[in-house]
Write a protein that holds these residues in place. Sequence first.
Motif, PDB file in Angstrom:
ATOM      1  N   GLU A  60      76.571  -0.388   8.090  1.00 43.74           N
ATOM      2  CA  GLU A  60      75.530  -0.286   7.058  1.00 43.74           C
ATOM      3  C   GLU A  60      74.292   0.432   7.579  1.00 43.74           C
ATOM      4  OE1 GLU A  60      75.241  -4.201   4.582  1.00 43.74           O
ATOM      5  OE2 GLU A  60      75.639  -4.717   6.672  1.00 43.74           O
ATOM      6  N   ASN A  61      74.081   0.375   8.870  1.00 42.98           N
ATOM      7  CA  ASN A  61      72.854   0.869   9.493  1.00 42.98           C
ATOM      8  C   ASN A  61      72.999   2.345   9.857  1.00 42.98           C
ATOM      9  OD1 ASN A  61      70.248   0.522  10.397  1.00 42.98           O
ATOM     10  ND2 ASN A  61      70.883  -0.063  12.445  1.00 42.98           N
ATOM     11  N   THR A  62      73.237   3.171   8.859  1.00 40.30           N
ATOM     12  CA  THR A  62      73.412   4.605   9.089  1.00 40.30           C
ATOM     13  C   THR A  62      72.052   5.282   9.244  1.00 40.30           C
ATOM     14  OG1 THR A  62      73.359   5.111   6.733  1.00 40.30           O
ATOM     15  CG2 THR A  62      75.517   4.591   7.699  1.00 40.30           C
ATOM     16  N   GLU A  63      72.064   6.506   9.724  1.00 41.75           N
ATOM     17  CA  GLU A  63      70.813   7.259   9.887  1.00 41.75           C
ATOM     18  C   GLU A  63      70.110   7.442   8.551  1.00 41.75           C
ATOM     19  OE1 GLU A  63      69.008   8.283  12.527  1.00 41.75           O
ATOM     20  OE2 GLU A  63      70.457   7.125  13.683  1.00 41.75           O
ATOM     21  N   SER A  64      70.866   7.696   7.492  1.00 40.20           N
ATOM     22  CA  SER A  64      70.235   7.905   6.185  1.00 40.20           C
ATOM     23  C   SER A  64      69.584   6.619   5.675  1.00 40.20           C
ATOM     24  CB  SER A  64      71.249   8.443   5.172  1.00 40.20           C
ATOM     25  OG  SER A  64      72.356   7.588   5.060  1.00 40.20           O
ATOM     26  N   LYS A  70      62.477   3.503   6.819  1.00 44.72           N
ATOM     27  CA  LYS A  70      61.534   3.694   7.926  1.00 44.72           C
ATOM     28  C   LYS A  70      60.111   3.267   7.587  1.00 44.72           C
ATOM     29  CE  LYS A  70      61.355   7.854   9.484  1.00 44.72           C
ATOM     30  NZ  LYS A  70      61.247   9.158  10.152  1.00 44.72           N
ATOM     31  N   ASN A  71      59.598   3.643   6.439  1.00 43.85           N
ATOM     32  CA  ASN A  71      58.214   3.324   6.072  1.00 43.85           C
ATOM     33  C   ASN A  71      58.053   1.895   5.571  1.00 43.85           C
ATOM     34  OD1 ASN A  71      57.430   5.907   6.749  1.00 43.85           O
ATOM     35  ND2 ASN A  71      57.739   6.671   4.688  1.00 43.85           N
ATOM     36  N   ILE A  75      59.738  -4.764  11.969  1.00 41.79           N
ATOM     37  CA  ILE A  75      60.380  -4.978  13.262  1.00 41.79           C
ATOM     38  C   ILE A  75      61.880  -4.817  13.093  1.00 41.79           C
ATOM     39  CG2 ILE A  75      60.828  -6.656  15.083  1.00 41.79           C
ATOM     40  CD1 ILE A  75      58.176  -7.993  14.317  1.00 41.79           C
ATOM     41  N   ARG A  76      62.479  -4.114  14.016  1.00 42.91           N
ATOM     42  CA  ARG A  76      63.938  -3.963  14.023  1.00 42.91           C
ATOM     43  C   ARG A  76      64.460  -4.526  15.331  1.00 42.91           C
ATOM     44  NH1 ARG A  76      66.158   1.117  11.398  1.00 42.91           N
ATOM     45  NH2 ARG A  76      67.534   0.859  13.137  1.00 42.91           N
ATOM     46  N   ILE A  77      65.430  -5.421  15.238  1.00 35.34           N
ATOM     47  CA  ILE A  77      66.043  -5.970  16.445  1.00 35.34           C
ATOM     48  C   ILE A  77      67.560  -5.844  16.332  1.00 35.34           C
ATOM     49  CG2 ILE A  77      64.183  -7.588  16.973  1.00 35.34           C
ATOM     50  CD1 ILE A  77      65.965  -9.807  15.822  1.00 35.34           C
ATOM     51  N   LEU A  78      68.191  -5.851  17.476  1.00 33.81           N
ATOM     52  CA  LEU A  78      69.639  -5.785  17.560  1.00 33.81           C
ATOM     53  C   LEU A  78      70.126  -7.064  18.223  1.00 33.81           C
ATOM     54  CD1 LEU A  78      72.335  -4.138  17.416  1.00 33.81           C
ATOM     55  CD2 LEU A  78      71.757  -3.285  19.691  1.00 33.81           C
ATOM     56  N   ASP A  82      77.645 -10.549  24.010  1.00 38.45           N
ATOM     57  CA  ASP A  82      78.338 -10.263  25.263  1.00 38.45           C
ATOM     58  C   ASP A  82      79.550 -11.182  25.357  1.00 38.45           C
ATOM     59  OD1 ASP A  82      79.232  -9.933  27.874  1.00 38.45           O
ATOM     60  OD2 ASP A  82      77.216  -9.885  28.724  1.00 38.45           O
ATOM     61  N   LYS A  83      80.732 -10.610  25.217  1.00 37.43           N
ATOM     62  CA  LYS A  83      81.972 -11.404  25.240  1.00 37.43           C
ATOM     63  C   LYS A  83      82.185 -12.113  26.578  1.00 37.43           C
ATOM     64  CE  LYS A  83      84.508  -8.659  21.894  1.00 37.43           C
ATOM     65  NZ  LYS A  83      85.682  -7.818  21.654  1.00 37.43           N
ATOM     66  N   SER A  84      81.765 -11.489  27.655  1.00 40.77           N
ATOM     67  CA  SER A  84      82.009 -12.074  28.974  1.00 40.77           C
ATOM     68  C   SER A  84      81.198 -13.343  29.214  1.00 40.77           C
ATOM     69  CB  SER A  84      81.738 -11.059  30.086  1.00 40.77           C
ATOM     70  OG  SER A  84      80.376 -10.682  30.084  1.00 40.77           O
ATOM     71  N   THR A  85      79.979 -13.400  28.659  1.00 38.12           N
ATOM     72  CA  THR A  85      79.131 -14.579  28.861  1.00 38.12           C
ATOM     73  C   THR A  85      79.154 -15.523  27.658  1.00 38.12           C
ATOM     74  OG1 THR A  85      77.159 -13.497  27.957  1.00 38.12           O
ATOM     75  CG2 THR A  85      77.539 -13.293  30.343  1.00 38.12           C
ATOM     76  N   GLY A  86      79.524 -14.984  26.485  1.00 41.58           N
ATOM     77  CA  GLY A  86      79.516 -15.793  25.274  1.00 41.58           C
ATOM     78  C   GLY A  86      78.139 -15.956  24.666  1.00 41.58           C
ATOM     79  N   PHE A  87      77.182 -15.153  25.136  1.00 39.18           N
ATOM     80  CA  PHE A  87      75.813 -15.242  24.635  1.00 39.18           C
ATOM     81  C   PHE A  87      75.443 -14.011  23.824  1.00 39.18           C
ATOM     82  CE2 PHE A  87      75.654 -18.099  28.288  1.00 39.18           C
ATOM     83  CZ  PHE A  87      75.048 -19.203  27.737  1.00 39.18           C
ATOM     84  N   THR A  88      74.479 -14.183  22.934  1.00 37.48           N
ATOM     85  CA  THR A  88      73.946 -13.077  22.156  1.00 37.48           C
ATOM     86  C   THR A  88      72.541 -12.789  22.647  1.00 37.48           C
ATOM     87  OG1 THR A  88      75.246 -13.721  20.227  1.00 37.48           O
ATOM     88  CG2 THR A  88      73.354 -12.303  19.832  1.00 37.48           C
ATOM     89  N   GLU A  89      72.288 -11.535  22.926  1.00 37.98           N
ATOM     90  CA  GLU A  89      70.983 -11.095  23.415  1.00 37.98           C
ATOM     91  C   GLU A  89      70.223 -10.408  22.290  1.00 37.98           C
ATOM     92  OE1 GLU A  89      69.268  -8.011  26.811  1.00 37.98           O
ATOM     93  OE2 GLU A  89      71.397  -8.139  26.434  1.00 37.98           O
ATOM     94  N   VAL A  90      68.928 -10.689  22.211  1.00 40.62           N
ATOM     95  CA  VAL A  90      68.066 -10.037  21.230  1.00 40.62           C
ATOM     96  C   VAL A  90      67.436  -8.828  21.896  1.00 40.62           C
ATOM     97  CG1 VAL A  90      66.054 -10.301  19.733  1.00 40.62           C
ATOM     98  CG2 VAL A  90      67.604 -12.245  20.079  1.00 40.62           C
ATOM     99  N   VAL A  91      67.690  -7.645  21.314  1.00 43.58           N
ATOM    100  CA  VAL A  91      67.222  -6.390  21.893  1.00 43.58           C
ATOM    101  C   VAL A  91      66.296  -5.701  20.895  1.00 43.58           C
ATOM    102  CG1 VAL A  91      67.955  -4.160  22.812  1.00 43.58           C
ATOM    103  CG2 VAL A  91      69.413  -6.158  23.127  1.00 43.58           C
ATOM    104  N   ASP A  92      65.155  -5.200  21.385  1.00 43.26           N
ATOM    105  CA  ASP A  92      64.244  -4.434  20.538  1.00 43.26           C
ATOM    106  C   ASP A  92      64.963  -3.154  20.124  1.00 43.26           C
ATOM    107  OD1 ASP A  92      62.194  -3.188  19.220  1.00 43.26           O
ATOM    108  OD2 ASP A  92      60.950  -2.909  20.986  1.00 43.26           O
ATOM    109  N   TYR A  93      65.043  -2.919  18.830  1.00 43.54           N
ATOM    110  CA  TYR A  93      65.779  -1.782  18.312  1.00 43.54           C
ATOM    111  C   TYR A  93      64.858  -0.674  17.835  1.00 43.54           C
ATOM    112  CZ  TYR A  93      69.974   0.258  16.218  1.00 43.54           C
ATOM    113  OH  TYR A  93      71.033   1.067  15.927  1.00 43.54           O
ATOM    114  N   GLY A  94      63.554  -0.919  17.969  1.00 46.34           N
ATOM    115  CA  GLY A  94      62.547   0.076  17.643  1.00 46.34           C
ATOM    116  C   GLY A  94      62.671   0.592  16.293  1.00 46.34           C
TER     117      GLY A  94
END
Length: 94
Positions: A60-64, A70-71, A75-78, A82-94
Amino acid sequence: TLLLGLSFMASLRKVSGFVDPVVIDTPLAPIDKDYRYNLIDFMSTALEDTQIILLVKDTENTESVKNKLKNKTGIRILLKYDKSTGFTEVVDYG
């Protein structure tokens, strides 16, 4: 159906004066890509005074879509799972 639900929710908010953020999970997934802009415009108009939290998938998150929002985006986060640890990390998506 989604637009009808959003219209109903916008009407209830207007009549009741109850103001809370709206969280919508995968709002664009069931919508044909040709109509996604219409949905974004509708949400911007019908819920203009509302904080809207969109939980979107990568398809759903296409460039268009990013450019259209954009305007209107604060805040956008991702959420990166991580399958290896089983945890979800919150990443700044700018």
